[in-house]
Structure formats: C-alpha cells, structure tokens
Design a protein around this motif. Sequence first.
Motif, mmCIF file in Angstrom:
data_model
loop_
_atom_site.group_PDB
_atom_site.id
_atom_site.type_symbol
_atom_site.label_atom_id
_atom_site.label_comp_id
_atom_site.label_asym_id
_atom_site.label_seq_id
_atom_site.Cartn_x
_atom_site.Cartn_y
_atom_site.Cartn_z
ATOM 1 N N MET A 143 0.686 -0.926 0.462
ATOM 2 C CA MET A 143 0.489 0.129 -0.131
ATOM 3 C C MET A 143 1.088 0.845 -0.286
ATOM 4 S SD MET A 143 -3.317 -1.209 2.461
ATOM 5 C CE MET A 143 -4.042 0.161 2.515
ATOM 6 N N VAL A 144 1.966 1.576 -1.172
ATOM 7 C CA VAL A 144 2.675 2.568 -0.652
ATOM 8 C C VAL A 144 1.883 3.559 -1.135
ATOM 9 C CG1 VAL A 144 4.605 0.775 -1.781
ATOM 10 C CG2 VAL A 144 2.973 1.962 -3.470
ATOM 11 N N TRP A 145 0.847 3.482 -1.525
ATOM 12 C CA TRP A 145 0.365 5.453 -2.446
ATOM 13 C C TRP A 145 -0.246 5.455 -0.494
ATOM 14 C CZ3 TRP A 145 -1.658 0.079 -3.043
ATOM 15 C CH2 TRP A 145 -2.529 -0.695 -2.568
ATOM 16 N N ASP A 146 -0.686 4.841 -0.072
ATOM 17 C CA ASP A 146 -0.835 5.719 1.336
ATOM 18 C C ASP A 146 0.258 5.485 2.420
ATOM 19 O OD1 ASP A 146 -3.246 6.393 3.412
ATOM 20 O OD2 ASP A 146 -2.679 4.360 4.029
ATOM 21 N N LEU A 191 7.819 6.794 -2.372
ATOM 22 C CA LEU A 191 8.364 7.715 -0.909
ATOM 23 C C LEU A 191 8.805 8.502 -0.967
ATOM 24 C CD1 LEU A 191 10.036 6.203 1.398
ATOM 25 C CD2 LEU A 191 11.629 5.421 -0.434
ATOM 26 N N PHE A 192 9.326 9.811 -2.064
ATOM 27 C CA PHE A 192 10.595 10.644 -2.252
ATOM 28 C C PHE A 192 9.144 11.579 -2.665
ATOM 29 C CE2 PHE A 192 12.110 7.268 -5.170
ATOM 30 C CZ PHE A 192 13.355 7.122 -4.209
ATOM 31 N N ALA A 193 8.124 11.626 -2.214
ATOM 32 C CA ALA A 193 7.147 12.940 -2.194
ATOM 33 C C ALA A 193 6.433 12.960 -0.884
ATOM 34 C CB ALA A 193 6.054 12.718 -3.323
ATOM 35 N N LEU A 194 6.577 12.266 -0.245
ATOM 36 C CA LEU A 194 6.253 12.346 1.498
ATOM 37 C C LEU A 194 6.227 13.381 1.931
ATOM 38 C CD1 LEU A 194 7.216 8.417 2.810
ATOM 39 C CD2 LEU A 194 5.074 9.204 1.865
ATOM 40 N N ARG A 195 5.846 13.933 2.307
ATOM 41 C CA ARG A 195 6.211 15.640 3.049
ATOM 42 C C ARG A 195 5.309 14.890 5.169
ATOM 43 N NH1 ARG A 195 7.722 16.616 -0.530
ATOM 44 N NH2 ARG A 195 7.592 17.482 -1.826
ATOM 45 N N HIS A 249 18.751 12.001 -0.210
ATOM 46 C CA HIS A 249 17.405 12.662 0.490
ATOM 47 C C HIS A 249 17.906 13.265 1.841
ATOM 48 C CE1 HIS A 249 15.425 11.920 -2.940
ATOM 49 N NE2 HIS A 249 16.126 10.452 -3.131
ATOM 50 N N ARG A 250 18.522 13.154 2.600
ATOM 51 C CA ARG A 250 19.144 14.040 2.860
ATOM 52 C C ARG A 250 18.123 12.882 4.696
ATOM 53 N NH1 ARG A 250 19.673 20.116 2.637
ATOM 54 N NH2 ARG A 250 21.607 19.923 0.672
ATOM 55 N N TRP A 251 18.129 12.122 4.521
ATOM 56 C CA TRP A 251 16.947 10.615 5.715
ATOM 57 C C TRP A 251 18.235 10.390 6.644
ATOM 58 C CZ3 TRP A 251 14.682 7.646 1.294
ATOM 59 C CH2 TRP A 251 13.928 7.597 0.548
ATOM 60 N N PRO A 252 17.619 10.121 7.529
ATOM 61 C CA PRO A 252 18.756 9.693 9.102
ATOM 62 C C PRO A 252 18.618 8.965 8.575
ATOM 63 C CG PRO A 252 16.362 10.906 10.006
ATOM 64 C CD PRO A 252 16.439 11.264 8.095
ATOM 65 N N THR A 253 19.814 8.266 9.170
ATOM 66 C CA THR A 253 20.390 6.459 9.417
ATOM 67 C C THR A 253 20.826 6.171 10.479
ATOM 68 O OG1 THR A 253 21.547 7.311 7.135
ATOM 69 C CG2 THR A 253 21.521 5.124 7.764
ATOM 70 N N ILE A 254 20.308 4.656 10.565
ATOM 71 C CA ILE A 254 20.664 4.203 11.751
ATOM 72 C C ILE A 254 21.190 3.134 11.527
ATOM 73 C CG2 ILE A 254 19.859 3.309 13.842
ATOM 74 C CD1 ILE A 254 16.986 4.711 13.767
#
Length: 278
Positions: A143-146, A191-195, A249-254
Amino acid sequence: MRKKQPLATYFHVHLVSDSTGETLNAMLKATASQFNAAKPLEHIYALIRSRAQMERALAEIEASPGLVLYTVINPELRRLLEIRCSELQTPAISVLDPLRHAFTDYLGLEQTMKTGAQYQLDDAYFKRIAALDYTLAHDDGQMVWDLEPADVVVVGVSRTSKTPTCMYLANRGIKAANIPLVPTSPPPEELFALRKPMVVGLVASPERLTQIRKSRLGGLNAEAAVEDYSDLDAIRKEVLAAKRLYTKHRWPTIDVTRKSVEETAAAILTKLSARQNR
C-alpha cells in the motif's frame, strides 16, 4: 589458559501485580541482565485483587523463597504482602514507589490509586490499536499509495529488521510503514513525495547481513538461483547503494549491525521526538 566461567546462580523471583505484571517483568529483565551468572526463576502472579488471590501467591512464595517485586495499589493487600514477607525474611520491593513519591513531590498532586491505570480503554489505547493495524497493512512495501498518514517510514535492504522494528514502534502508538530496497527494482516514487512522515534508513555491515541471509536461506532450503542474496560482494553493493540513497535525500540513518530491535526503535523514537519538538 582459558578463564573459567562462573557457574550460573539460580534464584526465585516472585512478581506480584494487581495488573498485567509487564512492568515488573521488564524491570526484572533489565536488572538481571547486569548479572551474567544470575538466572532468575520467575513466578508471576498477575491481577492480584483479592485477599484469597494474595494468600495463594504468598503460599507459593513461602514454598520457594526468593526476591519479591510487587506493584500493588490496594493498601490492605500491600500490608498483607509486606507483613508476611517480613515474617518469611524475604525481601519485598515495591518497584514503583520511588517514582510515585517523586512525582507527588514534584507535581504537588495526589495519586489516583487506580489499579492498572495505564491499561484503560482510552484514546491512547485506541491510538495504539490503530497504529498496529496500519503497520500490519503497510509491511514490506504494501500500500505505498497510502504512506502519507504514517509517522515513520522505515527503509532498508533485506534483513535489517524493518518489520520487527515497525511492530515495536506500533506498540508504542507510532504508525510505521516499511519499504524494502531491492537491487532489481527502484524504490516506489511515492516514497520521495512524502511530507508528513519521517523517513529513516537502516543499514548493517555486509558481513553481518551475509551471515543472517545465509542462515535464512538454509532454513528455507533455498536453491542456488538466489546465490546473490547472500553473496558478500553483492551485499556490499546493496549497502553502498542504500547509503547513497539516504545521503541524497538527507534521511536519518541508523546502523543496526549491533543493535537489538528495541535499541533501533528507541533511536527512531528519539529522532521522531526531536523532529516533533522542532
């Protein structure tokens, strides 16, 4: 000459609670983990809310003496437990009393003295159930659209503990979806359009992933057609590509190489809290 390991010390621990006993169980595990040779034999008495129930618990405590940890609100039952444990010369510790007293002193408020108050069917409870439902429905790229309603979207290559981490977060009331990074196909554009959601990338050392994946394939009796799945060089390329994606994309990484699921989830909660406070 190899140093001899100390023999395990087994001891009885009685957990007496007027609620589910989860708090006592967590505190016992956290404390016992600091003593390598200590092996607690747990006796759990949950939902102790009558004198007859307390008497039965005390009979078992007398039969197998050991430490007693308790969370009991009812003053009559507390007194009964404390007196009998004193007579049996058994240490009895009310684990939440120091916290409750500190809260009372700091806030200047009276305690409600309500049994199992943290398990009421309130908004927080239903929020947790909704988070579990959402997380189950959005596991492994479903359900990636949600994804926009999520609080956290966890991204990572195979076997970086995405699913268990998300389930742990959901149990804390956090809506968590996860997206696998697959070498043969790009991540979904959604994934790249998330706010709203915070996207977190998980990584692990290629050597560790190789071990886990080989073990996984062995358990599944997989054929040689999926050799790249556990090939060290192939995994190195996967991990490098994942790191580049997170940086872009400057996402925090663990790095989860040496982290338990609980530690990974705690790191995500810390990042999420900092983001919300900002």
